[in-house]
Write an enzyme that holds these catalytic residues in place. Structure first.
Site, PDB file in Angstrom:
ATOM      1  CB  ILE A 109      -0.931   0.011   1.244  1.00 35.69           C
ATOM      2  CG1 ILE A 109      -1.837  -1.221   1.248  1.00 35.69           C
ATOM      3  CG2 ILE A 109      -1.744   1.307   1.278  1.00 35.69           C
ATOM      4  CD1 ILE A 109      -2.673  -1.390   2.505  1.00 35.69           C
ATOM      5  N   PRO A 110       1.125   1.835  -1.160  1.00 37.33           N
ATOM      6  CG  PRO A 110       0.937   2.665  -3.335  1.00 37.33           C
ATOM      7  CD  PRO A 110       0.354   1.646  -2.381  1.00 37.33           C
ATOM      8  CB  CYS A 111       1.490   5.195   2.820  1.00 31.66           C
ATOM      9  SG  CYS A 111       2.855   4.353   3.626  1.00 31.66           S
ATOM     10  CG  HIS A 112       6.226   5.382  -1.232  1.00 34.84           C
ATOM     11  ND1 HIS A 112       5.726   4.094  -1.105  1.00 34.84           N
ATOM     12  CD2 HIS A 112       6.553   5.532  -2.527  1.00 34.84           C
ATOM     13  CE1 HIS A 112       5.772   3.495  -2.283  1.00 34.84           C
ATOM     14  NE2 HIS A 112       6.263   4.357  -3.162  1.00 34.84           N
ATOM     15  NE  ARG A 113       3.579   4.564  -5.850  1.00 34.04           N
ATOM     16  CZ  ARG A 113       3.204   3.402  -6.366  1.00 34.04           C
ATOM     17  NH1 ARG A 113       1.918   3.123  -6.519  1.00 34.04           N
ATOM     18  NH2 ARG A 113       4.116   2.517  -6.739  1.00 34.04           N
TER      19      ARG A 113
END
Length: 168
Positions: free
Chosen positions: A135-139
């Site tokens: 879940i690419p929360c860095h985006r």
């Protein structure tokens, strides 16, 4: 009750830990300096889990390729987060739709999760994201374009920037 499995493995970015049930991934760690750091972060999630590198061959291969800069899609990776709140699940699902190399704001995430007035709650959903990278929360970034909240401490914001750079 579903059986759980875990694995700790090294990537080009550091050591990562994964936990999964038969239904899908339940937890991942951000890359860490030492395998012991992954074990500490996974905590109780691995108490009753069986070590099973074979269970994670496909996702481990995807993560290794991801950190080598290859095109990898985690959006269809099965996840098991049914114990989370409906808003968190909605925010996490929306986050999974952000294309590689792009960013969205916490406000956008709140709108996609069904509550346009809840960007702080969207931020809390990202803070509680148990499946970093998958879940690419860095985006997800602040409305002013700045990097906010990622892991614990300043060095984690540096990792957020490195992940965004890797994807571009």
């Amino acid at each position: 009750m579903s059986k759980t499995y875990y694995d700790i493995f090294e990537t080009p970015a550091g050591w990562m830990g994964l936990v999964a049930s038969d239904s899908g991934l339940q937890r991942s760690t951000l890359p860490q300096a030492y395998p012991e750091d992954c074990i500490e972060q996974l905590g109780n999630a691995i108490t009753d889990a069986a070590p099973s590198p074979a269970h994670f061959e496909e996702i481990r291969d995807k993560l290794l390729r991801y950190f080598e800069g290859e095109e990898v899609n985690f959006a269809e990776e099965p996840i098991d987060v049914e114990d989370a709140s409906p808003f968190h699940r909605a925010a996490w699902q929306a986050c999974r739709t952000i294309p590689k190399g792009e960013t969205r704001t916490y406000k956008w995430l709140a709108e996609q999760a069904g509550n346009a007035l809840a960007p702080r709650a969207a931020g809390q959903a990202m803070a509680k994201n148990r499946l970093a990278i998958i879940i690419p929360c860095h985006r997800v970034i602040a409305s002013d374009g700045s990097l906010r909240g990622f892991g614990k401490g300043r060095e984690r914001l540096d990792l957020k920037q490195r992940l965004l750079d890797l994807e571009n």
